[in-house]
Enzyme design. Sequence first.
Site, short mmCIF file in Angstrom:
data_model
loop_
_atom_site.label_atom_id
_atom_site.label_comp_id
_atom_site.label_asym_id
_atom_site.label_seq_id
_atom_site.Cartn_x
_atom_site.Cartn_y
_atom_site.Cartn_z
N ASP A 89 59.28 -31.97 66.93
CA ASP A 89 58.29 -31.24 66.14
C ASP A 89 58.09 -32.08 64.87
OD1 ASP A 89 56.96 -29.59 64.38
OD2 ASP A 89 58.52 -28.05 64.28
N LYS A 136 51.20 -35.64 57.17
CA LYS A 136 50.52 -35.11 58.35
C LYS A 136 49.10 -34.62 58.02
CE LYS A 136 51.47 -31.62 61.88
NZ LYS A 136 52.53 -30.72 62.35
N GLU A 195 51.57 -27.03 69.01
CA GLU A 195 52.74 -26.34 68.46
C GLU A 195 52.83 -24.87 68.93
OE1 GLU A 195 52.08 -27.15 64.35
OE2 GLU A 195 52.60 -29.26 64.60
N ASP A 254 51.70 -19.00 62.99
CA ASP A 254 52.36 -20.22 62.52
C ASP A 254 51.93 -20.52 61.08
OD1 ASP A 254 53.25 -22.76 61.97
OD2 ASP A 254 52.48 -23.66 63.82
#
Length: 585
Positions: free
Chosen positions: A9, A71, A148, A170
């Site tokens: 991850d 990211k 994810e 999330d």
Amino acid sequence: MASRIVGIDLGTTNSCGAIIENGEAVIIPNSLGDRITPSVVCIDEEGDVLVGKPAKRAAALNPDRTVFSIKRHMGTNFRVNIDSKQYTPQEISAMILQKIKWDMEEYFGEEIDQAVITVPAYFTDAQRQATRDAGEIAGLNVRRIIDEPTAAAIAYGIDKEEDQILMVYDFGGGTFDISIIEVIGGVFQVLAIKGNNMLGGDDFDQRIVDWLVGDFKEEHGIDLSEEKGTLYKLKAAAEQAKIELSQAQKTNILLEAIAMSDSGPLTLDVTLTRSKLENLIEDLVESTVPLCRQAIEDAGLTPNDISSVIMVGGSTRIPMVQEAVKKVVETGARKDVNPDEVVAMGAAYQSELLASLDAELEMSAGARMPEDNPVIVHLTPFSLGVGLVGDQFGVLIERNSTYPTEAKDYFTTTRDFQTAISFPIYEGEEQVASTNTFLDMLRIDGLPPAPRGIPRIEVTFRLNHDRILEATAKDLTTGNEVTVTVVATDNRLSDQEKSRMTREARNRITKMLEQRVKETLYNQAESLIFRAEKMIGDSDDETAVETRGIIDTLQRALDGGDADQINGQMERLSDQITKLEAAEY
Ligand code: AMP
């Protein structure tokens, strides 16, 4: 024997690696013994790279050499400038991946060269390709890129017998994603996704920082936000306070000598209560509620249809966030899922599936899908198509299509004797092609001269498992064809660039060995500090004060990062502990 494939991850704030052992997903701790590693990179004057906790620690002293949340820039032409060297987001991400890879290699005592990496469901093709490149630079064969939320659903749903509809909420450091996923007979199908990729825990920290800066300015007339190093200290303190308030009702933010005034150093000393924090972030948390409702509606469902809510990401630990979820689904979220680890675990299950397919391939000529493994059905979050005459958007693959998939369409020339056609490729939902996101140009040359409308050009879009698009234009008269693998043009890494980056990454391994030694030192120092602090408790006798002085010096040495100094101060503290023990005896 087929080699190990691991699940990673690669998060905005933290990253985590996992593997399946005896059918169970296991998180592999890093060299510091932590189960998650901050996605923070610090590059020092010598070009040495620190990743994780030590890099985060070094941020206040090296604000211009420390990279957070890379990211957020994946798939863009953003560059990190350090010592007049430019680093792409792929390279910085590769440093994080390399660290995870290394820690796992250390754990298993064998080389790891294959991985499944997770990305947000909202990642575009360019962002996915950049993630794949980052893996390659780090020396990993990226076997699959998976979303994810799907990974989280797999980790949660893999051993459940009954069919379910899951809502994956999330909320990480940089992004918010909501996915509705149906699990029927072991098949995971994403029904709808929604999100805000500009909303995360970092924004909560920023709200606290703004509040601190505002109050300090009012009281002392000094703007703390002007200096980058100070801002890092404020951010770190704000995040720490926010995290503590997930458990406690109030906390103290104390930053000594944060600024200088005419009369000497100034201290910031503030109490932050949970209700004040809630006051600061309420609108941000509330903004997730309509997105959840919209996702449920998009899936053609009502809140009552949701069997379980799975929370992913550190920000879901905030009580106010958990309450917000209850406004959507009354029963609230499941408590038996670890929001920091569930995504890596899902990636590990996916790795296991690929490894068992590899093993079958090795044993027999034809591979069969193992029956008890999850099959994922993905949906594309954007439509994909080409720009046509009059800037019209000719969609080949509709939004919400399942993939892998393939689509074809046929086009012709608009002018007599035209020998080339260019098809700009876009993703998006706008009818005016150029208002969508431009991905790449597909151009076919060498068409035999003919009156307009006669040539027939077949355009094929193939979207693979990783949602990377391959577009082909074929002239049906001559059979000539051109293919492009689509990545946003200005951000694409050439093969040459990639091999240079891979070489550099390999060279960093030696440096990382040194880092490992340093980390062990940090670990030892931290446990010494812990022991000493425990022994002195809140006593204020002479020895306790003296011990605190030594602890402070050691802390400063740790922040400075000089191994000799750290060793020296550790020795002093060690002696002090012996002294304390003797006194106790
Ligand atoms: P992730 O991107 O999933 O690693 O989430 C990281 C975000 O979660 C950061 O903004 C952290 O500050 C935040 N976070 C981590 N733990 C907690 C906690 N216990 N309470 C509140 N926020 C947290």
